[in-house]
Design a protein around this motif. Sequence first.
Motif, short mmCIF file in Angstrom:
data_model
loop_
_atom_site.label_atom_id
_atom_site.label_comp_id
_atom_site.label_asym_id
_atom_site.label_seq_id
_atom_site.Cartn_x
_atom_site.Cartn_y
_atom_site.Cartn_z
N ARG A 120 -12.49 3.35 -6.32
CA ARG A 120 -13.61 4.13 -5.77
C ARG A 120 -14.90 3.85 -6.53
NH1 ARG A 120 -9.64 7.93 -5.43
NH2 ARG A 120 -10.27 8.98 -7.35
N SER A 172 -0.90 -4.22 -3.19
CA SER A 172 -2.01 -3.37 -2.77
C SER A 172 -3.09 -4.26 -2.18
CB SER A 172 -2.60 -2.59 -3.95
OG SER A 172 -1.64 -1.77 -4.54
N SER A 185 -9.81 2.50 -2.27
CA SER A 185 -10.46 3.79 -2.45
C SER A 185 -9.47 4.89 -2.82
CB SER A 185 -11.24 4.19 -1.19
OG SER A 185 -10.35 4.36 -0.11
N ASP A 186 -8.18 4.58 -2.82
CA ASP A 186 -7.18 5.55 -3.25
C ASP A 186 -7.11 5.67 -4.77
OD1 ASP A 186 -6.58 5.85 -0.58
OD2 ASP A 186 -4.66 4.80 -0.68
N SER A 187 -7.62 4.68 -5.48
CA SER A 187 -7.59 4.73 -6.95
C SER A 187 -8.97 5.09 -7.48
CB SER A 187 -7.14 3.38 -7.54
OG SER A 187 -8.20 2.45 -7.54
N SER A 188 -8.97 5.76 -8.61
CA SER A 188 -10.23 6.16 -9.24
C SER A 188 -11.11 4.94 -9.55
CB SER A 188 -9.93 6.94 -10.52
OG SER A 188 -11.10 7.20 -11.23
N ASN A 218 0.82 -1.21 0.00
CA ASN A 218 0.00 0.00 0.00
C ASN A 218 0.85 1.26 0.00
OD1 ASN A 218 -2.27 -1.63 -0.01
ND2 ASN A 218 -2.43 -1.63 2.22
N THR A 221 -6.58 0.04 0.52
CA THR A 221 -6.26 1.23 -0.28
C THR A 221 -7.00 1.27 -1.62
OG1 THR A 221 -4.30 0.15 -1.22
CG2 THR A 221 -3.97 1.52 0.75
#
Length: 160
Positions: free
Chosen positions: A84, A72, A78-81, A8, A76
């Motif tokens: 999400r 990953s 939700s950290d990438s488009s 992450n 995490t």
Amino acid sequence: MAFKLQVNGVDHDVDVDDDTPLLWILRDILGLTGTKFGCGMALCGACTVHVDGVATRSCVTTVDSIGTSAISTIETMSDSSVGRKVQAAWHELEVPQCGYCQSGQIMSATALLTDNSNPSDTDIDDAMSGNICRCGTYPRIRAAIKMAAQTIRANAAEGK
């Protein structure tokens, strides 16, 4: 043996046997419990993580096979488009029932949609095969993948 893992986006030094499954490092050493233990034989998909963006079963992936690859986990996504959008579709369509398999399902769906924002039913079947849902939410999973893909394509057309 000492290993350096990038999980992450953070480097971690772990001292474990070289055949230690990545799953146990994530859960027991790093405290990342979103990745689940299901079968221990790479058959159910509950332990799916991304290794250099590829959906990988962490229960059979040994630490000595990781090298310098980036790992990953669901923590995490939700950290990438794309992550999400997948999570939003999962929420909107109320995909989970018991929820146990869902982190693995989301990891596989995110890997698929990162590479292919317009998957066919066959593409979805291929990417999601091996992710087992005992509650049988497969129709909602497929619908959520299609919804997320549509959102990704719409955002790309708008330049977002």
